[in-house]
Design an enzyme around this catalytic site. Structure first.
Site, mmCIF file in Angstrom:
data_model
loop_
_atom_site.group_PDB
_atom_site.id
_atom_site.type_symbol
_atom_site.label_atom_id
_atom_site.label_comp_id
_atom_site.label_asym_id
_atom_site.label_seq_id
_atom_site.Cartn_x
_atom_site.Cartn_y
_atom_site.Cartn_z
ATOM 1 N N ASP A 12 0.865 -1.178 0.000
ATOM 2 C CA ASP A 12 0.000 0.000 0.000
ATOM 3 C C ASP A 12 0.907 1.235 0.000
ATOM 4 O O ASP A 12 2.133 1.131 -0.161
ATOM 5 C CB ASP A 12 -1.016 -0.049 1.145
ATOM 6 C CG ASP A 12 -0.395 0.202 2.520
ATOM 7 O OD1 ASP A 12 0.846 0.362 2.600
ATOM 8 O OD2 ASP A 12 -1.144 0.233 3.507
ATOM 9 N N CYS A 69 2.957 -3.421 3.907
ATOM 10 C CA CYS A 69 2.141 -2.263 4.283
ATOM 11 C C CYS A 69 2.810 -1.645 5.511
ATOM 12 O O CYS A 69 3.985 -1.918 5.764
ATOM 13 C CB CYS A 69 0.673 -2.645 4.491
ATOM 14 S SG CYS A 69 0.312 -3.730 5.879
ATOM 15 N N THR A 71 2.414 -2.088 8.792
ATOM 16 C CA THR A 71 2.806 -3.118 9.758
ATOM 17 C C THR A 71 3.079 -4.470 9.107
ATOM 18 O O THR A 71 3.625 -5.358 9.751
ATOM 19 C CB THR A 71 1.676 -3.335 10.778
ATOM 20 O OG1 THR A 71 0.498 -3.736 10.048
ATOM 21 C CG2 THR A 71 1.392 -2.078 11.581
ATOM 22 N N HIS A 102 9.289 -24.813 7.308
ATOM 23 C CA HIS A 102 8.278 -25.599 8.035
ATOM 24 C C HIS A 102 6.857 -25.376 7.538
ATOM 25 O O HIS A 102 6.034 -26.276 7.621
ATOM 26 C CB HIS A 102 8.339 -25.281 9.532
ATOM 27 C CG HIS A 102 9.517 -25.902 10.217
ATOM 28 N ND1 HIS A 102 9.629 -25.990 11.585
ATOM 29 C CD2 HIS A 102 10.654 -26.466 9.706
ATOM 30 C CE1 HIS A 102 10.776 -26.586 11.912
ATOM 31 N NE2 HIS A 102 11.419 -26.874 10.784
ATOM 32 N N HIS A 137 6.311 -31.820 8.088
ATOM 33 C CA HIS A 137 5.782 -30.477 7.837
ATOM 34 C C HIS A 137 4.772 -30.489 6.691
ATOM 35 O O HIS A 137 3.824 -29.701 6.681
ATOM 36 C CB HIS A 137 6.932 -29.514 7.537
ATOM 37 C CG HIS A 137 7.960 -29.482 8.626
ATOM 38 N ND1 HIS A 137 7.668 -29.089 9.907
ATOM 39 C CD2 HIS A 137 9.270 -29.852 8.630
ATOM 40 C CE1 HIS A 137 8.752 -29.188 10.663
ATOM 41 N NE2 HIS A 137 9.739 -29.656 9.908
#
Ligand code: RB5
Length: 149
Positions: A12, A69, A71, A102, A137
């Site tokens: 963004d 973005c 965060t 994993h 996994h």
């Protein structure tokens, strides 16, 4: 170039500079970078950009994606709504390596207001250099995919 070295980037408005730094960095490593913007600084909506990048990965056009973005959280949430996408937010290289090894993550999310450019590029390198380990996994990743049905 095959999809295995083709990677989509989006962000963004909060992460344009860091996205462009990531694009330059990984292009120098031989990645075919599909940068879907945005390129102008106007405020925009991260769900739109997370979805668009995730669809490029889910369709097979790109093998991996990196989204950003402020965060890293909101755009990650949007990307993970697209079936087949496994995206994690990372602020450290260990986590970036582990989500590949994993969790078979096919997308990485970064917070431009959380990590500086140097740390971000270190995280990106850890993500791109790691490989899925399979085995137990793969069973667990399969369980995640089952939840999408
Ligand atoms: C934009 O101000 C900000 O909310 C966005 O970049 C992101 O941090 C949301 O998760």
């Amino acid at each position: 170039m095959t999809a295995s070295k083709r990677i989509v980037l989006s962000s963004d408005h909060a992460a344009i500079d860091l996205r462009q730094a990531v694009a330059k960095h990984i292009a120098q490593q031989g990645w075919d970078v599909v940068d879907i913007g945005p390129t102008t600084p106007e405020s925009t909506h991260y769900p739109r950009h997370g979805k668009a990048a995730a669809e490029a990965v889910a369709s097979g056009d790109c093998s991996l994606g990196i989204i950003l973005c402020g965060t890293g959280q909101g755009i990650m949430m949007a990307a993970n709504k697209v079936p087949g996408i496994r995206c994690g937010v990372c602020s450290d290289a260990f986590s970036a390596r582990m989500i590949r090894q994993h969790n078979d993550a096919n997308m990485l999310s970064l917070g431009a207001r959380v990590v500086g450019e140097g740390q971000a590029l270190y995280i990106v390198d850890a993500f791109l250099d790691a490989e899925f380990e399979g085995g137990r996994h793969a069973t667990r990743v399969g369980m995640i995919e089952t939840q999408e049905d």
